[in-house]
Scaffold this motif. Structure first.
Motif, PDB file in Angstrom:
ATOM      1  N   PHE A 181       0.790  -1.227   0.269  1.00  0.00           N
ATOM      2  CA  PHE A 181       0.211   0.164  -0.390  1.00  0.00           C
ATOM      3  C   PHE A 181       0.816   1.525  -0.134  1.00  0.00           C
ATOM      4  CE2 PHE A 181       0.559   0.746   4.480  1.00  0.00           C
ATOM      5  CZ  PHE A 181       1.190  -0.904   5.044  1.00  0.00           C
ATOM      6  N   GLY A 182      -0.184   2.325  -0.119  1.00  0.00           N
ATOM      7  CA  GLY A 182       0.713   3.399  -0.222  1.00  0.00           C
ATOM      8  C   GLY A 182       0.982   4.629  -1.685  1.00  0.00           C
ATOM      9  N   GLY A 183       0.194   3.454  -2.592  1.00  0.00           N
ATOM     10  CA  GLY A 183       0.835   4.439  -4.045  1.00  0.00           C
ATOM     11  C   GLY A 183      -0.149   5.434  -4.551  1.00  0.00           C
ATOM     12  N   GLY A 184       0.038   5.799  -5.603  1.00  0.00           N
ATOM     13  CA  GLY A 184      -1.024   7.239  -5.214  1.00  0.00           C
ATOM     14  C   GLY A 184      -0.052   7.994  -6.508  1.00  0.00           C
ATOM     15  N   LEU A 185      -0.717   9.593  -7.081  1.00  0.00           N
ATOM     16  CA  LEU A 185      -0.548  10.083  -7.943  1.00  0.00           C
ATOM     17  C   LEU A 185       0.120  11.389  -7.207  1.00  0.00           C
ATOM     18  CD1 LEU A 185      -1.230  11.210 -10.714  1.00  0.00           C
ATOM     19  CD2 LEU A 185      -3.129  12.678  -9.359  1.00  0.00           C
ATOM     20  N   VAL A 186       1.162  11.864  -7.947  1.00  0.00           N
ATOM     21  CA  VAL A 186       2.228  12.428  -6.659  1.00  0.00           C
ATOM     22  C   VAL A 186       2.511  12.928  -8.631  1.00  0.00           C
ATOM     23  CG1 VAL A 186       4.604  10.821  -7.528  1.00  0.00           C
ATOM     24  CG2 VAL A 186       4.226  12.946  -5.270  1.00  0.00           C
ATOM     25  N   GLN A 187       3.072  13.876  -8.484  1.00  0.00           N
ATOM     26  CA  GLN A 187       4.031  15.330  -9.468  1.00  0.00           C
ATOM     27  C   GLN A 187       5.324  15.253  -9.407  1.00  0.00           C
ATOM     28  OE1 GLN A 187       2.641  18.962  -8.294  1.00  0.00           O
ATOM     29  NE2 GLN A 187       0.446  19.613  -9.907  1.00  0.00           N
ATOM     30  N   ALA A 188       5.642  15.200 -10.257  1.00  0.00           N
ATOM     31  CA  ALA A 188       7.009  15.308 -10.399  1.00  0.00           C
ATOM     32  C   ALA A 188       8.094  15.609  -9.683  1.00  0.00           C
ATOM     33  CB  ALA A 188       7.662  15.666 -12.537  1.00  0.00           C
ATOM     34  N   TRP A 189       9.242  15.154  -9.110  1.00  0.00           N
ATOM     35  CA  TRP A 189       9.869  15.693  -8.009  1.00  0.00           C
ATOM     36  C   TRP A 189       9.460  15.136  -6.632  1.00  0.00           C
ATOM     37  CZ3 TRP A 189      14.470  15.432  -9.928  1.00  0.00           C
ATOM     38  CH2 TRP A 189      15.291  16.195 -11.352  1.00  0.00           C
ATOM     39  N   GLY A 190       8.401  14.946  -6.457  1.00  0.00           N
ATOM     40  CA  GLY A 190       7.270  14.461  -5.603  1.00  0.00           C
ATOM     41  C   GLY A 190       8.090  12.856  -4.850  1.00  0.00           C
ATOM     42  N   SER A 191       7.571  12.977  -3.797  1.00  0.00           N
ATOM     43  CA  SER A 191       7.646  11.098  -3.313  1.00  0.00           C
ATOM     44  C   SER A 191       6.757  10.635  -2.397  1.00  0.00           C
ATOM     45  CB  SER A 191       8.792  11.909  -1.518  1.00  0.00           C
ATOM     46  OG  SER A 191      10.021  13.166  -1.966  1.00  0.00           O
ATOM     47  N   LEU A 192       7.133   9.293  -2.010  1.00  0.00           N
ATOM     48  CA  LEU A 192       6.404   8.824  -2.255  1.00  0.00           C
ATOM     49  C   LEU A 192       6.666   7.221  -0.823  1.00  0.00           C
ATOM     50  CD1 LEU A 192       3.203   7.682  -5.231  1.00  0.00           C
ATOM     51  CD2 LEU A 192       3.110   8.922  -2.716  1.00  0.00           C
ATOM     52  N   ARG A 193       6.335   6.938  -0.071  1.00  0.00           N
ATOM     53  CA  ARG A 193       6.283   6.053   0.568  1.00  0.00           C
ATOM     54  C   ARG A 193       5.390   4.741   0.779  1.00  0.00           C
ATOM     55  NH1 ARG A 193      10.056   5.629   5.265  1.00  0.00           N
ATOM     56  NH2 ARG A 193      10.051   3.872   6.421  1.00  0.00           N
ATOM     57  N   LEU A 194       5.910   3.964   0.127  1.00  0.00           N
ATOM     58  CA  LEU A 194       5.368   2.174   0.326  1.00  0.00           C
ATOM     59  C   LEU A 194       5.778   1.508   1.520  1.00  0.00           C
ATOM     60  CD1 LEU A 194       5.817   1.805  -3.787  1.00  0.00           C
ATOM     61  CD2 LEU A 194       4.173   3.308  -2.737  1.00  0.00           C
ATOM     62  N   SER A 195       4.417   0.770   1.283  1.00  0.00           N
ATOM     63  CA  SER A 195       5.197  -0.498   2.449  1.00  0.00           C
ATOM     64  C   SER A 195       4.400  -1.214   2.025  1.00  0.00           C
ATOM     65  CB  SER A 195       4.590   0.574   3.941  1.00  0.00           C
ATOM     66  OG  SER A 195       4.891   1.728   4.428  1.00  0.00           O
ATOM     67  N   CYS A 196       4.397  -2.902   2.535  1.00  0.00           N
ATOM     68  CA  CYS A 196       4.050  -3.469   2.350  1.00  0.00           C
ATOM     69  C   CYS A 196       4.473  -4.631   3.567  1.00  0.00           C
ATOM     70  CB  CYS A 196       5.429  -4.329   1.208  1.00  0.00           C
ATOM     71  SG  CYS A 196       4.703  -6.108   0.591  1.00  0.00           S
ATOM     72  N   ALA A 197       3.173  -5.413   4.168  1.00  0.00           N
ATOM     73  CA  ALA A 197       2.718  -5.812   5.570  1.00  0.00           C
ATOM     74  C   ALA A 197       2.744  -7.092   4.955  1.00  0.00           C
ATOM     75  CB  ALA A 197       1.415  -5.064   5.864  1.00  0.00           C
ATOM     76  N   ALA A 198       3.325  -8.113   5.676  1.00  0.00           N
ATOM     77  CA  ALA A 198       3.494  -9.692   5.909  1.00  0.00           C
ATOM     78  C   ALA A 198       2.360 -10.295   6.836  1.00  0.00           C
ATOM     79  CB  ALA A 198       5.033 -10.548   5.575  1.00  0.00           C
ATOM     80  N   SER A 199       1.532 -10.960   6.130  1.00  0.00           N
ATOM     81  CA  SER A 199       0.727 -12.119   7.497  1.00  0.00           C
ATOM     82  C   SER A 199       0.264 -13.398   7.242  1.00  0.00           C
ATOM     83  CB  SER A 199      -0.325 -10.977   7.111  1.00  0.00           C
ATOM     84  OG  SER A 199      -1.609 -11.299   5.899  1.00  0.00           O
ATOM     85  N   GLY A 200       0.544 -13.921   7.489  1.00  0.00           N
ATOM     86  CA  GLY A 200      -0.065 -15.130   7.828  1.00  0.00           C
ATOM     87  C   GLY A 200       1.527 -16.063   8.318  1.00  0.00           C
ATOM     88  N   ARG A 201       2.805 -15.420   7.729  1.00  0.00           N
ATOM     89  CA  ARG A 201       4.329 -15.812   8.296  1.00  0.00           C
ATOM     90  C   ARG A 201       5.461 -14.876   8.986  1.00  0.00           C
ATOM     91  NH1 ARG A 201       5.893 -19.761   4.116  1.00  0.00           N
ATOM     92  NH2 ARG A 201       8.045 -19.821   4.996  1.00  0.00           N
ATOM     93  N   THR A 202       6.016 -15.368   9.341  1.00  0.00           N
ATOM     94  CA  THR A 202       6.956 -14.709   9.668  1.00  0.00           C
ATOM     95  C   THR A 202       8.027 -14.429   8.619  1.00  0.00           C
ATOM     96  OG1 THR A 202       6.772 -13.890  12.435  1.00  0.00           O
ATOM     97  CG2 THR A 202       8.944 -13.461  10.896  1.00  0.00           C
ATOM     98  N   PHE A 203       8.671 -13.407   8.329  1.00  0.00           N
ATOM     99  CA  PHE A 203       9.707 -13.301   7.111  1.00  0.00           C
ATOM    100  C   PHE A 203      10.598 -12.949   7.200  1.00  0.00           C
ATOM    101  CE2 PHE A 203       6.590 -14.952   3.863  1.00  0.00           C
ATOM    102  CZ  PHE A 203       5.579 -14.254   3.767  1.00  0.00           C
ATOM    103  N   THR A 204      10.688 -12.798   8.202  1.00  0.00           N
ATOM    104  CA  THR A 204      11.786 -11.854   9.020  1.00  0.00           C
ATOM    105  C   THR A 204      13.963 -12.731   8.503  1.00  0.00           C
ATOM    106  OG1 THR A 204      12.168 -13.346  10.971  1.00  0.00           O
ATOM    107  CG2 THR A 204      10.531 -11.158  11.585  1.00  0.00           C
ATOM    108  N   ARG A 205      13.772 -14.170   8.013  1.00  0.00           N
ATOM    109  CA  ARG A 205      14.645 -14.915   7.657  1.00  0.00           C
ATOM    110  C   ARG A 205      14.894 -14.326   5.708  1.00  0.00           C
ATOM    111  NH1 ARG A 205      15.151 -19.850  11.341  1.00  0.00           N
ATOM    112  NH2 ARG A 205      15.444 -19.015  13.780  1.00  0.00           N
TER     113      ARG A 205
END
Length: 120
Positions: free
Chosen positions: A5-29
């Protein structure tokens, strides 16, 4: 399961922060990465981060503009994107794999993608 999540519409030279959440299992390794696919183009590597977060790699066109990070306590990976360009427009996918790699074939779990659109 991976949820980006975190996508969207932004103007050139702007910033966005995407994130991804894992569920159901641990992906720390596991390795976590980001890929993207623009309309009419093949999916391409964006960035990857080691299980500890201590090693990161980027595609050449993203170096200096994008920063990948992870929070193993929250089972999440993020992508901070600065100085965005219209050519960064794509669907961005998070992925998890067992090998530190820029190749899609080394990633076993994929999120559904989040759209990033950069206007000029």
């Amino acid at each position: 399961q991976l949820q980006a999540f975190g996508g969207g519409l932004v103007q050139a030279w702007g910033s966005l922060r995407l994130s991804c959440a894992a569920s159901g299992r641990t992906f720390t390794r596991y390795i976590m990465g980001w890929f993207r696919q623009a309309p009419g183009k093949e999916r391409e590597f964006v960035a990857t981060i080691s299980s500890s977060g201590g090693t990161k790699s980027y595609a050449d066109s993203m170096k200096g503009r994008f920063t990948i990070s992870r929070d193993n306590a929250k089972n999440t990976v993020s992508l901070q994107m600065n100085s965005l360009k219209p050519e960064d427009t794509a669907v961005y996918y998070c992925a998890v794999g067992s090998r530190y790699s820029s190749s899609m074939t080394d990633y076993d779990y994929w999120g559904q993608g989040t759209q990033v659109t950069v206007s000029s």
